[in-house]
Design a protein around this motif. Sequence first.
Motif, PDB file in Angstrom:
ATOM      1  N   ALA A  75     -32.244  52.457 -86.565  1.00  0.00           N
ATOM      2  CA  ALA A  75     -32.335  51.463 -87.593  1.00  0.00           C
ATOM      3  C   ALA A  75     -33.192  50.300 -87.061  1.00  0.00           C
ATOM      4  CB  ALA A  75     -30.820  51.096 -88.043  1.00  0.00           C
ATOM      5  N   ARG A  76     -34.017  49.807 -87.970  1.00  0.00           N
ATOM      6  CA  ARG A  76     -34.890  48.740 -87.568  1.00  0.00           C
ATOM      7  C   ARG A  76     -35.044  47.914 -88.675  1.00  0.00           C
ATOM      8  NH1 ARG A  76     -39.440  52.742 -86.906  1.00  0.00           N
ATOM      9  NH2 ARG A  76     -40.973  52.277 -88.748  1.00  0.00           N
ATOM     10  N   VAL A  77     -35.122  46.632 -88.364  1.00  0.00           N
ATOM     11  CA  VAL A  77     -35.356  45.458 -89.315  1.00  0.00           C
ATOM     12  C   VAL A  77     -36.697  44.605 -88.616  1.00  0.00           C
ATOM     13  CG1 VAL A  77     -34.654  43.338 -90.458  1.00  0.00           C
ATOM     14  CG2 VAL A  77     -33.041  45.111 -90.189  1.00  0.00           C
ATOM     15  N   LEU A  78     -37.637  44.692 -89.521  1.00  0.00           N
ATOM     16  CA  LEU A  78     -38.916  43.950 -88.928  1.00  0.00           C
ATOM     17  C   LEU A  78     -38.938  42.587 -89.936  1.00  0.00           C
ATOM     18  CD1 LEU A  78     -41.206  46.782 -88.499  1.00  0.00           C
ATOM     19  CD2 LEU A  78     -39.749  45.718 -86.981  1.00  0.00           C
ATOM     20  N   ARG A  79     -38.814  41.460 -89.100  1.00  0.00           N
ATOM     21  CA  ARG A  79     -38.732  40.116 -90.234  1.00  0.00           C
ATOM     22  C   ARG A  79     -40.023  40.139 -90.826  1.00  0.00           C
ATOM     23  NH1 ARG A  79     -34.921  36.192 -87.720  1.00  0.00           N
ATOM     24  NH2 ARG A  79     -34.440  37.356 -85.841  1.00  0.00           N
ATOM     25  N   GLY A  80     -40.298  39.388 -91.919  1.00  0.00           N
ATOM     26  CA  GLY A  80     -41.337  39.047 -92.503  1.00  0.00           C
ATOM     27  C   GLY A  80     -42.500  38.455 -91.519  1.00  0.00           C
ATOM     28  N   GLU A  81     -43.775  38.661 -91.441  1.00  0.00           N
ATOM     29  CA  GLU A  81     -44.751  38.232 -90.557  1.00  0.00           C
ATOM     30  C   GLU A  81     -45.069  36.734 -90.710  1.00  0.00           C
ATOM     31  OE1 GLU A  81     -46.475  39.402 -87.549  1.00  0.00           O
ATOM     32  OE2 GLU A  81     -44.601  41.270 -87.858  1.00  0.00           O
ATOM     33  N   LEU A  82     -45.183  36.427 -92.011  1.00  0.00           N
ATOM     34  CA  LEU A  82     -45.547  35.305 -92.610  1.00  0.00           C
ATOM     35  C   LEU A  82     -44.370  34.301 -92.648  1.00  0.00           C
ATOM     36  CD1 LEU A  82     -47.935  36.233 -95.694  1.00  0.00           C
ATOM     37  CD2 LEU A  82     -48.772  35.670 -93.338  1.00  0.00           C
ATOM     38  N   GLN A  83     -44.870  33.001 -92.315  1.00  0.00           N
ATOM     39  CA  GLN A  83     -43.922  31.860 -92.271  1.00  0.00           C
ATOM     40  C   GLN A  83     -43.186  32.018 -93.567  1.00  0.00           C
ATOM     41  OE1 GLN A  83     -43.015  30.421 -89.588  1.00  0.00           O
ATOM     42  NE2 GLN A  83     -41.315  29.295 -90.664  1.00  0.00           N
ATOM     43  N   LYS A 121     -42.068  34.184 -95.354  1.00  0.00           N
ATOM     44  CA  LYS A 121     -41.474  35.401 -95.400  1.00  0.00           C
ATOM     45  C   LYS A 121     -40.454  35.859 -94.377  1.00  0.00           C
ATOM     46  CE  LYS A 121     -44.690  38.095 -98.471  1.00  0.00           C
ATOM     47  NZ  LYS A 121     -45.115  39.358 -98.710  1.00  0.00           N
ATOM     48  N   LYS A 122     -40.301  34.961 -93.347  1.00  0.00           N
ATOM     49  CA  LYS A 122     -39.534  35.076 -91.963  1.00  0.00           C
ATOM     50  C   LYS A 122     -37.970  35.228 -92.592  1.00  0.00           C
ATOM     51  CE  LYS A 122     -42.228  34.071 -88.457  1.00  0.00           C
ATOM     52  NZ  LYS A 122     -42.994  35.272 -88.126  1.00  0.00           N
ATOM     53  N   HIS A 123     -37.558  34.591 -93.767  1.00  0.00           N
ATOM     54  CA  HIS A 123     -36.196  34.563 -93.940  1.00  0.00           C
ATOM     55  C   HIS A 123     -35.716  36.139 -94.603  1.00  0.00           C
ATOM     56  CE1 HIS A 123     -38.354  34.088 -97.854  1.00  0.00           C
ATOM     57  NE2 HIS A 123     -37.274  34.643 -98.528  1.00  0.00           N
ATOM     58  N   LYS A 183     -24.759  43.063 -90.199  1.00  0.00           N
ATOM     59  CA  LYS A 183     -24.242  41.987 -89.197  1.00  0.00           C
ATOM     60  C   LYS A 183     -25.414  41.250 -88.316  1.00  0.00           C
ATOM     61  CE  LYS A 183     -20.416  40.307 -87.553  1.00  0.00           C
ATOM     62  NZ  LYS A 183     -19.743  39.206 -88.299  1.00  0.00           N
ATOM     63  N   TRP A 184     -26.259  42.165 -88.196  1.00  0.00           N
ATOM     64  CA  TRP A 184     -27.423  41.468 -87.223  1.00  0.00           C
ATOM     65  C   TRP A 184     -27.890  40.667 -88.231  1.00  0.00           C
ATOM     66  CZ3 TRP A 184     -32.656  41.328 -87.946  1.00  0.00           C
ATOM     67  CH2 TRP A 184     -33.495  41.110 -86.809  1.00  0.00           C
ATOM     68  N   GLY A 185     -28.507  41.091 -89.562  1.00  0.00           N
ATOM     69  CA  GLY A 185     -29.029  40.290 -90.197  1.00  0.00           C
ATOM     70  C   GLY A 185     -28.377  38.752 -90.689  1.00  0.00           C
ATOM     71  N   GLU A 186     -27.317  39.094 -90.569  1.00  0.00           N
ATOM     72  CA  GLU A 186     -26.265  37.946 -90.962  1.00  0.00           C
ATOM     73  C   GLU A 186     -26.102  36.826 -89.797  1.00  0.00           C
ATOM     74  OE1 GLU A 186     -22.005  37.050 -92.649  1.00  0.00           O
ATOM     75  OE2 GLU A 186     -22.107  38.525 -91.361  1.00  0.00           O
ATOM     76  N   ASN A 187     -26.147  37.370 -88.748  1.00  0.00           N
ATOM     77  CA  ASN A 187     -26.258  36.551 -87.272  1.00  0.00           C
ATOM     78  C   ASN A 187     -27.621  35.906 -86.912  1.00  0.00           C
ATOM     79  OD1 ASN A 187     -23.620  37.159 -86.882  1.00  0.00           O
ATOM     80  ND2 ASN A 187     -23.844  39.009 -85.356  1.00  0.00           N
ATOM     81  N   ASN A 188     -28.686  36.651 -87.678  1.00  0.00           N
ATOM     82  CA  ASN A 188     -29.950  36.078 -87.379  1.00  0.00           C
ATOM     83  C   ASN A 188     -30.482  35.353 -88.728  1.00  0.00           C
ATOM     84  OD1 ASN A 188     -31.098  37.121 -84.543  1.00  0.00           O
ATOM     85  ND2 ASN A 188     -29.692  38.805 -85.285  1.00  0.00           N
ATOM     86  N   ASN A 189     -29.471  34.706 -89.297  1.00  0.00           N
ATOM     87  CA  ASN A 189     -29.639  33.896 -90.428  1.00  0.00           C
ATOM     88  C   ASN A 189     -30.961  34.626 -91.376  1.00  0.00           C
ATOM     89  OD1 ASN A 189     -28.355  31.794 -89.518  1.00  0.00           O
ATOM     90  ND2 ASN A 189     -29.868  31.438 -87.768  1.00  0.00           N
ATOM     91  N   LEU A 190     -31.050  35.733 -91.655  1.00  0.00           N
ATOM     92  CA  LEU A 190     -31.738  36.450 -92.578  1.00  0.00           C
ATOM     93  C   LEU A 190     -31.066  35.943 -93.929  1.00  0.00           C
ATOM     94  CD1 LEU A 190     -33.042  39.715 -91.557  1.00  0.00           C
ATOM     95  CD2 LEU A 190     -34.135  37.587 -91.566  1.00  0.00           C
ATOM     96  N   HIS A 191     -32.077  35.775 -95.262  1.00  0.00           N
ATOM     97  CA  HIS A 191     -31.344  35.672 -96.511  1.00  0.00           C
ATOM     98  C   HIS A 191     -31.272  36.873 -97.482  1.00  0.00           C
ATOM     99  CE1 HIS A 191     -30.992  33.845-100.608  1.00  0.00           C
ATOM    100  NE2 HIS A 191     -32.053  34.622-100.946  1.00  0.00           N
ATOM    101  N   LYS A 192     -32.293  37.905 -96.757  1.00  0.00           N
ATOM    102  CA  LYS A 192     -32.480  39.200 -97.515  1.00  0.00           C
ATOM    103  C   LYS A 192     -32.983  40.141 -96.693  1.00  0.00           C
ATOM    104  CE  LYS A 192     -35.671  40.912-100.992  1.00  0.00           C
ATOM    105  NZ  LYS A 192     -36.691  40.292-102.108  1.00  0.00           N
ATOM    106  N   ILE A 193     -32.439  41.283 -96.783  1.00  0.00           N
ATOM    107  CA  ILE A 193     -32.947  42.450 -96.222  1.00  0.00           C
ATOM    108  C   ILE A 193     -33.379  43.594 -97.223  1.00  0.00           C
ATOM    109  CG2 ILE A 193     -32.254  44.716 -94.708  1.00  0.00           C
ATOM    110  CD1 ILE A 193     -30.604  42.949 -92.916  1.00  0.00           C
ATOM    111  N   TRP A 194     -34.686  44.331 -97.180  1.00  0.00           N
ATOM    112  CA  TRP A 194     -34.816  44.924 -98.115  1.00  0.00           C
ATOM    113  C   TRP A 194     -35.471  46.363 -97.706  1.00  0.00           C
ATOM    114  CZ3 TRP A 194     -40.125  46.577 -98.667  1.00  0.00           C
ATOM    115  CH2 TRP A 194     -40.952  45.838 -97.955  1.00  0.00           C
ATOM    116  N   LEU A 195     -35.413  47.379 -98.659  1.00  0.00           N
ATOM    117  CA  LEU A 195     -35.870  48.529 -98.203  1.00  0.00           C
ATOM    118  C   LEU A 195     -36.684  49.305 -99.594  1.00  0.00           C
ATOM    119  CD1 LEU A 195     -33.683  50.883 -99.599  1.00  0.00           C
ATOM    120  CD2 LEU A 195     -32.434  49.634 -97.868  1.00  0.00           C
TER     121      LEU A 195
END
Length: 180
Positions: A82-90, A92-94, A121-133
Motif C-alpha cells: 500500500a502506498r500513499v503519495l502526497r500531492g506534489e504541489l503546495q 495539494k499537500k493535504h 491511520k497513517w493519513g490521519e497521523n500525517n495530517n492529511l485531509h483526503k486520501i483518494w484513489l
Amino acid sequence: MPNGDNFFFTAKNGEEIILRPVEEKDAEDITQHVEAIVKAGRYLQKEEPHSVTEEIEFIHEVKRKGNLYTAVERNKKVVGIARVLRGELQMKKHTGVFRTWIHPEAQGLGIGKELLAHTLKWGENNNLHKIWLTVFSGNEKAVKVYEKAGFIIEGKQRNQVIIEGKFEDEYFMAYFFQLN
C-alpha cells in the motif's frame, strides 16, 4: 499489534502477517508480483512493471518525500503493498493518492481490511485531509471494501478503460478525514 514501524496481525487462516515499511530488499518480490498481476491485465493500472533497479530508486524517493510505502509480509515474502503519495504541489499537500495490490494467493485472508485501516491511520497521523484513489467499476469487490471503510465516489469517467474487450467506468473515490 505495533512493534516500532511494524504492525503484526493474524490473518483469517491463522498466519501471522506483518505490515512494515518497504525496504530495498523487497524490490525483487514487488517486481515479480507486479509482473504477474500486470500479465493478468485486470485491475492494476500499469502495463510494464518497474525493473528491480527502478523499484529500488522508487523506494528511496518515497522515503525521501515522507510518503507511505507499506509492505505486506507473509512467510518472509512481500505479497502486497500500500502506498500513499502526497500531492506534489503546495496546494495539494493535504491530499494523497492511494495505490494498493495484494497477490491473489494472499487475498481473502482479511489482509486488505487491515492494510486499508493501517493506511488511513497513517493519513490521519500525517495530517492529511483526503486520501483518494481510482478503481474500475468492474472491480465491485474493491468498491465495496472502500465504501465500507468510509470512501465515497466523487466522480466517474464513463467507458474509461477496455478490459477483456468491454468498456468499464473508472471511479474516483475519496476518504475525507474531517468528515469521518
